[in-house]
Design a protein around this motif. Sequence first.
Motif, PDB file in Angstrom:
ATOM      1  N   ARG A   1      -3.033   0.145   5.556  1.00  0.00           N
ATOM      2  CA  ARG A   1      -2.070  -0.434   5.554  1.00  0.00           C
ATOM      3  C   ARG A   1      -1.612  -0.488   7.585  1.00  0.00           C
ATOM      4  O   ARG A   1      -1.199  -1.525   8.440  1.00  0.00           O
ATOM      5  N   ARG A   2      -2.492   0.548   7.839  1.00  0.00           N
ATOM      6  CA  ARG A   2      -2.122   0.280   9.467  1.00  0.00           C
ATOM      7  C   ARG A   2      -3.279  -0.931  10.299  1.00  0.00           C
ATOM      8  O   ARG A   2      -3.373  -1.592  10.696  1.00  0.00           O
TER       9      ARG A   2
ATOM     10  N   GLY B   1       0.755  -0.985   0.180  1.00  0.00           N
ATOM     11  CA  GLY B   1       0.074   0.215  -0.282  1.00  0.00           C
ATOM     12  C   GLY B   1       1.005   1.361  -0.292  1.00  0.00           C
ATOM     13  O   GLY B   1       0.321   2.507   0.385  1.00  0.00           O
ATOM     14  N   MET B   2       1.770   1.170  -0.395  1.00  0.00           N
ATOM     15  CA  MET B   2       2.873   2.386  -0.262  1.00  0.00           C
ATOM     16  C   MET B   2       3.405   2.603  -1.906  1.00  0.00           C
ATOM     17  O   MET B   2       3.212   3.955  -1.944  1.00  0.00           O
ATOM     18  N   ASP B   3       2.845   2.370  -3.093  1.00  0.00           N
ATOM     19  CA  ASP B   3       3.108   2.986  -3.824  1.00  0.00           C
ATOM     20  C   ASP B   3       1.403   2.278  -4.753  1.00  0.00           C
ATOM     21  O   ASP B   3       0.747   1.268  -4.120  1.00  0.00           O
TER      22      ASP B   3
ATOM     23  N   LEU C   1       3.718   2.517   8.937  1.00  0.00           N
ATOM     24  CA  LEU C   1       3.132   1.538   9.778  1.00  0.00           C
ATOM     25  C   LEU C   1       1.019   2.162   9.547  1.00  0.00           C
ATOM     26  O   LEU C   1       0.680   1.223  10.444  1.00  0.00           O
ATOM     27  N   GLY C   2       1.283   3.230   8.600  1.00  0.00           N
ATOM     28  CA  GLY C   2      -0.318   3.610   8.952  1.00  0.00           C
ATOM     29  C   GLY C   2      -0.861   4.666   9.633  1.00  0.00           C
ATOM     30  O   GLY C   2      -2.057   4.747   9.665  1.00  0.00           O
TER      31      GLY C   2
ATOM     32  N   GLU D   1      -6.717   6.746  -1.382  1.00  0.00           N
ATOM     33  CA  GLU D   1      -4.328   7.707  -0.693  1.00  0.00           C
ATOM     34  C   GLU D   1      -4.916   6.790   0.934  1.00  0.00           C
ATOM     35  O   GLU D   1      -4.652   6.477   1.732  1.00  0.00           O
ATOM     36  N   HIS D   2      -6.570   7.950   1.549  1.00  0.00           N
ATOM     37  CA  HIS D   2      -6.813   7.253   2.792  1.00  0.00           C
ATOM     38  C   HIS D   2      -7.044   5.532   2.950  1.00  0.00           C
ATOM     39  O   HIS D   2      -6.761   5.400   4.130  1.00  0.00           O
TER      40      HIS D   2
ATOM     41  N   MET E   1       6.605   7.211   0.652  1.00  0.00           N
ATOM     42  CA  MET E   1       7.087   6.262   2.321  1.00  0.00           C
ATOM     43  C   MET E   1       7.891   5.190   1.584  1.00  0.00           C
ATOM     44  O   MET E   1       8.944   4.179   2.085  1.00  0.00           O
TER      45      MET E   1
ATOM     46  N   THR F   1      -4.047   3.912   3.531  1.00  0.00           N
ATOM     47  CA  THR F   1      -3.263   4.245   4.782  1.00  0.00           C
ATOM     48  C   THR F   1      -4.255   3.263   5.743  1.00  0.00           C
ATOM     49  O   THR F   1      -3.381   2.422   7.329  1.00  0.00           O
ATOM     50  N   ALA F   2      -5.637   3.583   5.548  1.00  0.00           N
ATOM     51  CA  ALA F   2      -6.470   2.609   7.064  1.00  0.00           C
ATOM     52  C   ALA F   2      -5.316   0.827   6.440  1.00  0.00           C
ATOM     53  O   ALA F   2      -5.748   0.113   7.307  1.00  0.00           O
TER      54      ALA F   2
END
Lengths: 234, 1208
Positions: free
Chosen positions: A84-85, A56-58, B1116-1117, A77-78, B1200, A81-82
């Motif tokens: 990844r989180r 999820g970084m690219d 890490l998110g 994007e959002h 990142m 992030t979730a």
Amino acid sequence: MSAFVEFNHVYKRYKMGEVTITASDDVSFGVNKGEFAVIVGSSGAGKSTVLNILGGMDRCDEGTIYVDGKEISKMKEHELTAYRRYDIGFVFQFYNLVPNLTAKENVELACQICKDPLNVELVLRNVGLQERMYNFPSQLSGGEQQRVSIARALAKNPKLLLCDEPTGALDDNTGKTILKLLQDTCYHDGMTVILITHNHAITPMANRIITMKNSKVISNIYNDNPVPIEQIEW
Amino acid sequence: MSGALWKDTLREIKRSFNRFISILLIIALGVGFFVGIKCASPSMLATADYYFHSQQLMDFKLQSTVGFDTDDLESIANTDQIAGIMPAYSADVILRQENKSTTVKMMSISPKESPYQNLNQPVLIEGRLPESSNECVVDHTQTMNGIIEIGSTIQLEPTVGEQNLSEILASDIYTVVGIVESPMFITYDRGKSTIGDGFIDCFFMIPQENFKSQRYTEVYVQTNMSKQGISTYSSEYKNSIQEITTELEKLGNERVIHFEQTILQDARIQLEQAKQDYQNGQQEADIQLKQAKQQLEDGLVEIQRGEAKLSNGEQQLHEGTQIANENFTLAEQRLKNAQEQLEQGKRALEQSKQQLAQSEQQIRQGQSQLVQGEKQLQEAWQQYDTGLAQWKHSQQLLQNATAQLEQTEQIYETMIANGTLNAPDQQLEFARTVSAMLTAMVLFIQNNQSDTTDIVELQSIKNEFDQRIQKVENTVVQGQPIPPLFSNSELLFITAFFPTYFSKAETALQDAAIQLRQGEEQLAQTKTQLDRQQAEFDRSQQELTAGFLQLAIAQQAALDAENTLRTGQAEYETGLSTLQNQQAQYQTQYANGIAALQNSRNQLEQAKADLAAGEIDYDQAVAEATHTLEDARQQIDDAQKQLDQFSEIKWYVFQRDDNPGYSSFESDTQRVDAVATVFPFFFILVVILVTLTTMTRMVEDQRIQIGTLKALGYSSSAIAGKYFLYSLFAGAIGCILGLSIGIFLFPSLIFMAYGAMYPSLPSLIYSVPWLYPLLSILVAIICTSAVTIIACYNSLRVSPSILMRPKAPKPGKRILLERINLIWKYCSFTSKVTARNLFRYKIRFLMTLLGVAGCTALIITAFGLNDSVSVIAQKQFVDIIHYNTTIVFDKEKSADEAEQMKVYLNQNTHTQKNLFVSMQSAVVYNQDDSINIETYLLVPESTSDFSSYIELRNRTTEKKLELQDEGVIITEKISIKLGLKEGDLLTFRIDDKDYAAPITGITENYANHYIYMSPKIYEEIFHKPVAYTNALSIVPNLNDEIKSEIASDLLKRDDIITLSYNDAFIEQFNDTIKSMQAIVAVIILTAGALAFVVLYNLTNINIEERVREIATIKVLGFYTKETISYVFRENIILTLLGIAVGIGLGTWMSSFVVNIIELDTIMFGRGINWVSYLSSVLITFAFAALVMVFMSFKIRKINMIESLKSNE
């Protein structure tokens, strides 16, 4: 039934001035839940790009990627992030610990943003760092730092553990202990682990070996009988 | 230096352009600000200097009370150091337009072919200069209101004070042909005047030939120095001017003596002679006239005496008449009263007489009634007595009859019993008894009854018996035996009937007795009644007697009253006749007196007529003499007046300093310069520190490259060269940029701010004192280079192998806070991270703190400066000084003169509330006389109402102070400068005499220095009474209209020279405040820029250094917001800390700067408004927030994938 992780005809291109580099060229593979997958290939084979996109970084330019049934290739994007989180645990080649935080705090840093984190001290004990959890990264050896990194990834209780050359900066023996830790995590705890390495020697330890070359997947082999890491020599 | 190094350097610049730019900018900012501010003051001075030089501003203006003649001019021109002179005229006149009165200073323009220098050249703004004598050019300020424009004509008021305009100027109508500015007036202030409202509003310039006076009113002097163009504000100029001033003053004294000796002396001698002649003539005339006068006066005295006598007589007569009349009136009044009383008495007497008569009549009536009653009573008594006698008689008769009867009965019974009835003797006796009884009976009946039947019967019986008795007796007398008297029959009868008779008689007698008893009772009743009547009568008798008595008394009284009245009447008549007598007498006397007086008056009138004739003759003589003398007197007076005009001959030497605005401009530039001294150092400091951190960071960033180069065999200097070049470029370009902008920007900004106050100065001439740019370039470049070299040296020391290994990020450390478990335990995770990060990079921490604190402090200082200046006007002229008008006298006034003046001032409705004061300058000095302060010694006429005019109070405690007789009160600035406190002894000097007084209080004050002294202690110290020089007046609702009203009234007096109004000061202060505000804005912007650059730079470094960390966190998110707050939490805390430090620092800096900038005669306000604090904090925070907004984009942009890379 589709796989836990699924890459379907994924393309990724980078524009460097007038030159366009295709970093992922029709990449397709699948990894099932609970598998220990190794993506192996030489430098520039496109394995990092795969990992970046998977992590999820690219983003990919074409194709679809599913993780646990969610299509991350069309996430915003959002959402990424979730993703990844909550879904991803990441183990970096250079550990990427926050130098200003102790081992325990580094793990806590990840935990405090999760919904359902594991007990920090327990995780640290599991990676064999119960004695060192109050040390700063600078006071730890490379192997220990990588363990902290793994603990940080695991403590988030992710669905998928991504490891980017976790042994790359470590000597062989230390590397082995780290790989052992990852292997145990997978086989004992049922965590799906995807590990990137240029070291073909360690492939026997995995369930699945995906070989990449020139930005393409050239083989995707399932290994019924992974070899414990202790038995591998390189 | 190899080409590769150059290339590498340039590429490095390109690569880290942000960093390069930030170093460059901070250097530009620092250098630009420092140099810019430093250049402001020299540029302003240079501008003024240029202006003065190009317009040939005079160095001296000489004025003389008698003007100047060509000899004077020559001697001035021949004085040392003098390059040229320009004789000129000026006069203050009044111009009235649309009911607005304007005081105009008319100045001469020298003719073109003048042999003299052309000084004070006006700057033509519009139109042209006058070509013919009735043209004029006008002051630039005057055209602003649009009343005067080119082509219009102006007409001046025909009178100027007590003079006629025609005595001064040839024409009173001029055509405006141009608008000019004069180097004499760089502000709006045009100076003071003795006419109009006391202030000159504008100047007009007219050709010189218009002025009528032979002698020039002023001479403008140019020295060699200003001709050579030496700066007017340089100390060289100032010193030299001082010397020449002394020279000119000396010359002035010489010329004055010369004037007196030549021109005045002759005139004086002639005048003296004329005076002598006049006096002689006057004396002669005086003597002659005196004789005549004496005679007249004698006559007059005589007449006056006669008149006095006459009037005395008249007076006496008049008084006598008055007294007599009064007496007469009084007597008449008295008589009238008496008469009235008499009348009243008579009337009362009449009345009482009537009453008396009435009562007498009543009494008489009573009396007659009484007499009648007495008669009746007597009759009644008689009747009663008769009745009683009768009754008694009857009673006797009855008793007699009864007794006879009883005797008879007895006899009879005895005879019966004895049987002797037939016995003749017995019979006789018996018969006798019966007869007696019958007689008694008859008598009784006769007496008692009217019925006589019984009596007859009884009488007959008796008679019978008596006959028989008679017969017997007759017989008996012859001696014969007594014959029987009764026959037997008769005896029988007697025996048979007598008892019946007896009882019958008895019964009858008993009845009669009863009747008698009844009669007795009746009689008794009658007696009782009579007794009562008698008593009543007696009482009436008594009453009557009393009535009579009273009547008698009343009658007596009436008689007395009548007597009295009669006496009164007699007296009254006597009085009346006396009065009439006196009146008659008086009339005669009065007539005599009048006649005598008339006589005297006639005589007196005659004498008066004679005297009047004499007087007319005398007056004629006097008039003739006076006329002759007056002519002579007039001539002498005229001559004297002319001489008197020259009585106080004096030359006045004015310098450029005396031009309005000239010195204030200099002090304004000094203030700017002072600001320039304080702030820029701060900037330079920040520049050094920022560069240091940035370059250190850069070198550390590139340690691998350095190591590689070193390993490749490059020398240390070659490697360092790249960074040196890098910083040199940044420094050099920054300096050039900063200088090229700062040198122009800041001076023009500041000059623009002051422009409003100095309208006639030309546009700014940039003057750069090259020391400052050079110094700042040197400092900037040396600092950045040195910092770079030091940073490089630190790295180059280390062996290449170590260098090539990535330098571990700065290790984490436990911070002090962690040792305090109690707190640490309860800190949230994020705050722990923040806390640890804060202390991780201590230099950066300090830098940020310093940057933010500096920004806050600068802004606070700027605001504080503004506050300090802006409160002055309010505090000085509202809170402390309550009077708004100062009336200046021509010289010291004694208490009596002041009293007269006060009466005059009180007649003007506006100046009724005033306080007379003595104001003189005094030099206050410290013990070793090293510090001297010019002060005003102010002594009020009374201390009681002093606080209505000037408030004395302690600044910090706001406690009111009272002017006491034990010592003086001094203003705060004196106490600060001399280090004096309450109770100390103040030493001061007036006219080279030393005095001392104890200090009883130190009062808040902002403008000028004052020593306040009570009149009592003044007299004790100076041994003389207070003499007043000024009146402080509180004029209600003061405005321009009232000002001119006051001026037109008060300036009429010769002993009032000037009026000054405090609002002029207030306006001046307000102008200063306006210019301060511009400076404040400049400082705020630069301070903000400082904060921005520092924060930007440091945040930039911070982020760059932590790119991996931030990237990792993203991996890490962490959401973007969380990431940003993770990084900026430190910034915010540092900003807050910085602001807190900055508040303290700013407060200190503000007071420091205020102390530096403060003028000698002005004390700035202390303390900063809380609004200023708040604004400073908010502005700082705004700049910090701006940085964070910028930086958040950078954080967003962090890839990142960076996290996957190794450490270089």
